[in-house]
Design a protein around this motif. Structure first.
Motif, PDB file in Angstrom:
ATOM      1  N   ASP A  27      38.996  40.890  44.734  1.00  0.00           N
ATOM      2  CA  ASP A  27      39.240  40.210  43.469  1.00  0.00           C
ATOM      3  C   ASP A  27      39.666  38.783  43.782  1.00  0.00           C
ATOM      4  N   SER A  28      39.087  37.816  43.107  1.00  0.00           N
ATOM      5  CA  SER A  28      39.392  36.408  43.392  1.00  0.00           C
ATOM      6  C   SER A  28      40.738  35.960  42.845  1.00  0.00           C
ATOM      7  N   GLU A  29      41.365  36.775  41.994  1.00  0.00           N
ATOM      8  CA  GLU A  29      42.611  36.366  41.358  1.00  0.00           C
ATOM      9  C   GLU A  29      43.824  37.174  41.808  1.00  0.00           C
ATOM     10  N   SER A  30      43.662  38.078  42.768  1.00  0.00           N
ATOM     11  CA  SER A  30      44.767  38.907  43.217  1.00  0.00           C
ATOM     12  C   SER A  30      44.466  39.402  44.626  1.00  0.00           C
TER      13      SER A  30
ATOM     14  N   ARG B  47      33.258  37.778  45.830  1.00  0.00           N
ATOM     15  CA  ARG B  47      33.917  37.748  47.147  1.00  0.00           C
ATOM     16  C   ARG B  47      33.589  39.067  47.840  1.00  0.00           C
TER      17      ARG B  47
ATOM     18  N   ARG C 204      36.160  41.159  35.263  1.00  0.00           N
ATOM     19  CA  ARG C 204      37.563  41.129  35.647  1.00  0.00           C
ATOM     20  C   ARG C 204      37.950  42.506  36.163  1.00  0.00           C
ATOM     21  N   TRP C 205      38.855  42.521  37.127  1.00  0.00           N
ATOM     22  CA  TRP C 205      39.294  43.748  37.740  1.00  0.00           C
ATOM     23  C   TRP C 205      39.606  44.801  36.686  1.00  0.00           C
TER      24      TRP C 205
ATOM     25  N   GLU D  72      46.918  46.622  44.821  1.00  0.00           N
ATOM     26  CA  GLU D  72      47.752  45.457  45.109  1.00  0.00           C
ATOM     27  C   GLU D  72      48.850  45.785  46.050  1.00  0.00           C
TER      28      GLU D  72
END
Length: 157
Positions: free
Chosen positions: A19-22, A67, A139-140, A157
């Motif tokens: 994920d590009s945001e986390s 990614r 989005r995830w 995470e």
């Protein structure tokens, strides 16, 4: 690292999306055939020539949202002279015909724009068919690739 265009991809057994945001990620053993495209190396011939209008920009769009198989190390373009060679550390997955996905290095856009590389027509057509708006909106837990199996292992995470 050189692989012949449209040869079977064997570099990694699993595909991993980040994920590009986390720090979330998912990985799985693909149920589709992966074919290499654009794994160029200095001293090895490769096809050159024009590509359709919009192709390179579509590849850049995929790179902005996907990614895939990101590695800790980097690979510098060995077709470029000197220390200013661009680097890549991941891959792209482009869905092709049913059951086939193309596996390309992150440097493929550079190879097309800076070195005149002309990928196989089937790959070009598959890139142009990507619904980039849908991929960019993913989005995830969704990722910008349609063939992720429901049982993919997820790092939350």
């Amino acid at each position: 690292m050189f692989f012949e265009d449209l040869s079977a991809y064997t570099y990694q057994d699993e595909d991993t999306f980040e994920d590009s945001e986390s720090f979330r990620a998912l990985w799985y053993r693909p149920e589709y055939v992966r074919l290499n495209v654009g794994w160029l190396e200095a001293g090895r011939p490769y096809p050159t020539g024009p590509v359709p209008a919009g192709f390179a920009e579509r590849l850049r769009g995929v790179q902005r949202v996907q990614r895939m198989n990101v590695c800790l190390g980097v690979h510098a373009c060995d077709l470029c002279p000197g220390a200013e060679a661009p680097e890549g550390n991941g891959e792209l997955r482009i869905p092709g015909e049913a059951g086939i996905a193309y596996a390309a290095p992150f440097l493929i856009t550079h190879y097309v724009t800076a070195h005149g590389y002309r990928p196989p027509r089937a790959f070009v057509d598959a890139v142009l068919a990507v619904d980039l708006d849908a991929w960019a909106a993913a989005r995830w837990p969704d990722v910008p690739f349609p063939w992720v199996p429901a049982d993919a292992e997820r790092l939350l995470e």
